[in-house]
Scaffold this active site. Sequence first.
Site, PDB file in Angstrom:
ATOM      1  N   ASP A 153       1.007  -1.201  -0.017  1.00 38.77           N
ATOM      2  CA  ASP A 153       0.158  -0.143  -0.141  1.00 38.77           C
ATOM      3  C   ASP A 153       1.129   1.375  -0.019  1.00 38.77           C
ATOM      4  OD1 ASP A 153      -2.041  -1.932   0.217  1.00 38.77           O
ATOM      5  OD2 ASP A 153      -3.117  -0.664   1.555  1.00 38.77           O
ATOM      6  N   CYS A 168       1.259  -8.157   5.293  1.00 34.57           N
ATOM      7  CA  CYS A 168       0.748  -6.844   4.793  1.00 34.57           C
ATOM      8  C   CYS A 168      -0.669  -6.778   4.747  1.00 34.57           C
ATOM      9  CB  CYS A 168       1.483  -6.147   3.782  1.00 34.57           C
ATOM     10  SG  CYS A 168       3.221  -5.894   4.625  1.00 34.57           S
ATOM     11  N   ASP A 169      -1.288  -5.445   4.470  1.00 37.09           N
ATOM     12  CA  ASP A 169      -2.508  -5.124   4.554  1.00 37.09           C
ATOM     13  C   ASP A 169      -3.486  -5.815   4.053  1.00 37.09           C
ATOM     14  OD1 ASP A 169      -1.012  -3.045   5.233  1.00 37.09           O
ATOM     15  OD2 ASP A 169      -2.127  -1.440   4.661  1.00 37.09           O
ATOM     16  N   LYS A 170      -3.864  -6.212   2.806  1.00 35.13           N
ATOM     17  CA  LYS A 170      -4.956  -6.839   2.396  1.00 35.13           C
ATOM     18  C   LYS A 170      -4.692  -8.424   2.329  1.00 35.13           C
ATOM     19  CE  LYS A 170      -6.074  -3.060   1.643  1.00 35.13           C
ATOM     20  NZ  LYS A 170      -4.765  -2.192   2.261  1.00 35.13           N
ATOM     21  N   CYS A 183       4.894  -2.531   8.345  1.00 26.67           N
ATOM     22  CA  CYS A 183       5.678  -1.150   8.944  1.00 26.67           C
ATOM     23  C   CYS A 183       5.290  -0.844  10.284  1.00 26.67           C
ATOM     24  CB  CYS A 183       4.748  -0.009   8.012  1.00 26.67           C
ATOM     25  SG  CYS A 183       5.394  -0.131   6.520  1.00 26.67           S
ATOM     26  N   GLU A 238      -6.629   4.404  -0.610  1.00 23.62           N
ATOM     27  CA  GLU A 238      -6.244   5.132   0.753  1.00 23.62           C
ATOM     28  C   GLU A 238      -5.814   6.415   0.448  1.00 23.62           C
ATOM     29  OE1 GLU A 238      -3.329   2.730   2.575  1.00 23.62           O
ATOM     30  OE2 GLU A 238      -4.669   1.392   3.405  1.00 23.62           O
ATOM     31  N   SER A 290      -5.002   5.129   4.930  1.00 20.72           N
ATOM     32  CA  SER A 290      -3.953   4.015   5.659  1.00 20.72           C
ATOM     33  C   SER A 290      -4.144   3.961   7.286  1.00 20.72           C
ATOM     34  CB  SER A 290      -2.571   4.757   5.221  1.00 20.72           C
ATOM     35  OG  SER A 290      -1.574   4.169   6.145  1.00 20.72           O
TER      36      SER A 290
END
Length: 560
Positions: free
Chosen positions: A80, A121-123, A194, A447, A473
């Site tokens: 992202d 990570c995110d998704k 992160c 985002e 985000s």
Amino acid sequence: MRSDKIKLGFDKAPHRSLLKATGAIQSDEDFQKPFIGIANSYIDIIPGHVHLHDFAKRIKEAVRKAGGIPFEFNTIGVDDGIAMGHIGMRYSLASRELIADAVETVVGAHWLDAMICIPNCDKIVPGMMMAAVRLDIPTIFISGGPMKVGVMADGEKVDLISVFEGVGEYSSGKIDDARLKELENNGCPTCGSCSGMFTANSMNCLAEALGLALPGNGTILAVDPKREALAEAAAKQIMTLVEKDIKPSDLLSRESFLNAFALDLAMGGSTNTILHTLAIANEAGINFDLAELNTLAAKTPYICKVSPATKNVHIEDVDRAGGISAILKELSKLDGVLDLSRPTVTGKTLGENIADAEVKDKAVIHSVEDPYSATGGLAVLFGNLAPQGCVVKTGAVDPKMMQHTGPARIYESQDEAISGILKGDVQAGEVVVIRYEGPKGGPGMPEMLAPTSTIMGQGLGDKVALITDGRFSGGTRGACIGHVSPEAAERGPIAALQNGDKITIDIPNKRIAVDLSDEEIEARLKALPPFEPKIKRGYLARYSQMVTSAGSGAVLKSFD
């Protein structure tokens, strides 16, 4: 075993021949063992995933040692941060559905007995969770772990958000080239997700509360040897889950999801977690009204403030302070917040998992008697601007902006907004509106970290609010309100706004409204031309036609 369908019987000789060609089958005795899918997400361009190739090797070795036959496959992934601020971000949320479908496809086609999911990570995390619920075979999650916090030459702690905000500071002349370069060089010092309580880490923490991961999954650093030990423990535990046939449907209930939401509220997780948790619950056939989150937030204190809500606490500090188990143990002191009887992949209940946990640093994890706030760090707002709701990370809002009224400054896209903000168009007191960036309109609900970080970098974080039908985000801070539903592309009221309209945001009372009558809003919406999709070919065009609203998790339409 499920896998008997592809390996037993005279008629499966061709199947066995192919399986032997993979090298995973070392003797005919291996056909009597469970086939364990290793759903990895190794990819070179995502720092949270660059180490997962070797990480998965260790897990495969542990599976084989425990009596299983591992078969690794990989999903796609989107970073992202790298996709931020340009058309690439439109693929981010949409990738969640691709990941879920891809994992379902591999496991479903090959009749694997169980699965170890290695997201980070995110998704990737929610995508794999959606697939796990859909497949309903024994599954355990072991993430790649968080990144270490960055440290500047003077000892200042920094992370990716520091770099994004540095762009805003640079654009307004507050810092020079050397400072921006130092931020760039130190913001992301190691592999891993992160380092703040951003979306990836929030979701990996929620996996513990849902009961899908072992304690420590959300907070042990990627570079900590304890992460490898946890991975080996997960590999051993999957064999127990297979033996006892413990599946996601045995673990997940409405109460499990409420446990996850309670943790989210207590640690001020990313607003994206609401979107993803709703989507995972949808796969389990469990529906939530967004207003339920406000009810839960009213009795769930905000006790762990982590970057971006503060600059001095990161995920590694949470781990040092006792981890997610310590936060849950603190919440367990309150009646009606957690259901400690829910089963988990450990074979124990959530209550048993956290029984020996303790808070080791009360400056990081506060007691429920001394919270940052008596109510949770996330809220859902309703009103004539968002009849189906919108979300805000209250724990990262400046106290001066908890209630704000100001004139709208309208942007029809994120790119237009970034350009305007960098030119200095946005003035103190205004409410920036970025629309046509929802699940359908974006498409992909991109985002808004670039515009929000630029606003913060220009020193307007306590003077300007931002609302959007897109999302933010997990690193966003400030009076940033996203997921406005219905979105502009669906003729939601946000599409009726004009420059100068007076917008009132009242976070304590969970309200958001524009000073217009219902009749005026309706008249303006009727006068609008039909929505014209921005992308007309490829996956995003199909996604735009099939995706539902943020209020339902932005899942794809069901054809049941």
